[in-house]
Design an enzyme around this catalytic site. Structure first.
Site, PDB file in Angstrom:
ATOM      1  N   ARG A 107     -33.392 -26.912   5.523  1.00 45.09           N
ATOM      2  CA  ARG A 107     -33.558 -26.512   6.932  1.00 45.09           C
ATOM      3  C   ARG A 107     -34.930 -25.874   7.042  1.00 45.09           C
ATOM      4  NH1 ARG A 107     -29.580 -23.325  11.008  1.00 45.09           N
ATOM      5  NH2 ARG A 107     -28.775 -25.441  11.068  1.00 45.09           N
ATOM      6  N   HIS A 134     -31.627 -32.618  14.475  1.00 43.46           N
ATOM      7  CA  HIS A 134     -30.492 -31.987  13.776  1.00 43.46           C
ATOM      8  C   HIS A 134     -29.409 -33.056  13.543  1.00 43.46           C
ATOM      9  CE1 HIS A 134     -27.992 -28.992  12.171  1.00 43.46           C
ATOM     10  NE2 HIS A 134     -27.688 -28.285  13.237  1.00 43.46           N
ATOM     11  N   GLN A 137     -25.571 -32.327  12.591  1.00 47.96           N
ATOM     12  CA  GLN A 137     -24.761 -31.813  13.694  1.00 47.96           C
ATOM     13  C   GLN A 137     -24.201 -32.963  14.526  1.00 47.96           C
ATOM     14  OE1 GLN A 137     -24.054 -28.453  14.722  1.00 47.96           O
ATOM     15  NE2 GLN A 137     -22.573 -29.629  15.897  1.00 47.96           N
ATOM     16  N   ASP A 225     -26.920 -26.681  24.739  1.00 50.53           N
ATOM     17  CA  ASP A 225     -27.350 -25.914  23.565  1.00 50.53           C
ATOM     18  C   ASP A 225     -28.079 -24.674  24.087  1.00 50.53           C
ATOM     19  OD1 ASP A 225     -27.976 -25.145  20.962  1.00 50.53           O
ATOM     20  OD2 ASP A 225     -29.547 -26.657  20.673  1.00 50.53           O
ATOM     21  N   CYS A 266     -23.224 -27.252  19.925  1.00 48.67           N
ATOM     22  CA  CYS A 266     -23.311 -27.179  18.458  1.00 48.67           C
ATOM     23  C   CYS A 266     -23.079 -25.773  17.929  1.00 48.67           C
ATOM     24  CB  CYS A 266     -24.655 -27.709  17.994  1.00 48.67           C
ATOM     25  SG  CYS A 266     -26.071 -26.739  18.554  1.00 48.67           S
ATOM     26  N   ARG A 294     -18.449 -30.269  10.910  1.00 47.16           N
ATOM     27  CA  ARG A 294     -19.667 -30.228  10.084  1.00 47.16           C
ATOM     28  C   ARG A 294     -19.278 -30.415   8.620  1.00 47.16           C
ATOM     29  NH1 ARG A 294     -24.229 -27.701  12.031  1.00 47.16           N
ATOM     30  NH2 ARG A 294     -25.114 -28.564  10.120  1.00 47.16           N
TER      31      ARG A 294
HETATM   32  N1   CP Z   1     -24.966 -25.678  14.536  1.00 44.11           N
HETATM   33  C1   CP Z   1     -25.625 -25.158  13.501  1.00 44.11           C
HETATM   34  O1   CP Z   1     -26.408 -25.836  12.818  1.00 44.11           O
HETATM   35  O2   CP Z   1     -25.339 -23.869  13.231  1.00 44.11           O
HETATM   36  P1   CP Z   1     -26.040 -22.905  12.167  1.00 44.11           P
HETATM   37  O3   CP Z   1     -27.409 -22.584  12.689  1.00 44.11           O
HETATM   38  O4   CP Z   1     -25.142 -21.707  12.092  1.00 44.11           O
HETATM   39  O5   CP Z   1     -26.137 -23.632  10.846  1.00 44.11           O
HETATM   40  N1  NVA Z   2     -31.542 -25.826  19.057  1.00 47.69           N
HETATM   41  C1  NVA Z   2     -31.040 -24.815  18.154  1.00 47.69           C
HETATM   42  C2  NVA Z   2     -29.929 -25.378  17.315  1.00 47.69           C
HETATM   43  C3  NVA Z   2     -29.304 -24.398  16.373  1.00 47.69           C
HETATM   44  C4  NVA Z   2     -28.238 -24.996  15.529  1.00 47.69           C
HETATM   45  C5  NVA Z   2     -32.178 -24.291  17.310  1.00 47.69           C
HETATM   46  O1  NVA Z   2     -32.956 -25.088  16.798  1.00 47.69           O
HETATM   47  O2  NVA Z   2     -32.285 -23.072  17.175  1.00 47.69           O
END
Ligand code: CP
Ligand code: NVA
Length: 308
Positions: A107, A134, A137, A225, A266, A294
């Protein structure tokens, strides 16, 4: 060896196989305690590195639990505590980690970091979120939609809010799984035109609408989101809130969708900003199923990457 970098970069047949495999693995575990092993221990002997340069709850815990259920071993690494966060190159990090582990989940911020890791790693790399997308997700979200409502092909999803990384992966999925997507949000936060072009070129209908209540009419699902993502500067918070407020998913918007429409998010959510409590906790919401899935979807992704 297969990387899982994005939904638009993965063969549609492979994506479908992963979704079906996630369904099957979920069914096979029904009623078991979370720590009970899966039959056959498909990841026995495999070591998985989970690297986070941004915070995470779901991605971190679901990958860790999923790998362990399949008999694999995991290590969770914080980018800041690695030499990676202190000047060592991504390429060298990829080469070094490939000598220790069988798969890397990353990540990170810029998509270029993920691509460089994948280019130089000699083990599979999975995208656990970048500023641009992502995919894990949305694989879980497709499992979720289908377990509630059947095949996703031909449906019309409405994305309300910021055209962000999660929105891009939905657009990639629209192209690969054959459903339509209406984006509704302010022009300044339109989705990535490359993701829109991909979906359209694959035959999906993608339209951009400024009126959220008009966009919601007849939707099979409404998705949103957070208004401020982890990569957005804090200085943009107030402006984004002002621009996005009309796109809040509330009961008025849900009432425009089909009566059996699902509400998806998400998570993490900022309750009563992008969506109201009434919607998030209402009968059409499947947000916690998305979180659970997930786990199952990523187990299928891990198996596909490792060919086991
Ligand atoms: N939806 C998601 O990726 O959550 P986290 O940021 O908690 O991993
Ligand atoms: N759009 C959000 C998703 C988190 C899972 C971010 O990137 O922070």
């Amino acid at each position: 060896m297969s990387h899982f970098l994005d939904i638009n970069k993965t063969d549609p047949a492979a994506l479908r196989e992963m979704v079906n495999s996630a369904h099957a693995m979920k069914t096979a575990r029904k009623g078991l305690p979370k720590g009970a092993p899966d039959a056959g221990a498909p990841l026995a002997g495999r070591m998985i590195a989970l690297i986070f340069e941004k915070p995470s709850t779901r991605t971190r815990v679901s990958f860790d639990v999923g790998a362990r259920q399949m008999g694999g071993q995991t290590m969770v690494l914080s980018g800041k505590e690695m030499q990676l966060g202190h000047g060592e190159s991504i390429a060298d990090t990829a080469r070094v980690l490939s000598r220790y582990v069988d798969l890397i989940m990353l990540r990170t911020f810029e998509e270029a970091t993920l691509l460089e890791m994948a280019e130089h790693a000699t083990v599979p790399v999975i995208n656990g979120l970048t500023d641009a997308s992502h995919p894990c997700q949305i694989m879980a979200d497709i499992v979720t939609y289908e377990e509630h409502r059947g095949p996703i092909g031909g449906r019309r999803f409405v994305w309300s809010g910021d055209g962000n990384n999660v929105c891009s992966s939905w657009l990639h999925a629209a192209g690969q799984f054959g459903f339509d997507l209406s984006f509704t949000g302010p022009e300044t936060l339109d989705p990535d035109p490359r993701a829109v072009a991909f979906a359209r070129q694959k035959g999906a209908t993608v339209d951009i609408r400024r009126d959220p209540l008009e966009a919601a009419i007849g939707a099979d699902a409404i998705v949103t989101d957070t208004w401020v993502s982890m990569h957005d500067p804090e200085s943009a918070r107030e402006r984004r809130h002002n621009q996005l407020r009309p796109y809040q998913v509330n009961e008025t918007m849900m009432a425009r969708a089909k009566p059996d429409a699902l509400f998806m998010h998400c998570l993490p959510a900022h309750r009563n900003e992008e969506a109201t409590d009434a919607v998030m906790d209402g009968p059409q919401s499947v947000i916690f199923d998305e979180s659970e899935n997930r786990l199952h979807a990523q187990k299928a992704i891990l198996r596909w990457c490792l060919g086991v």
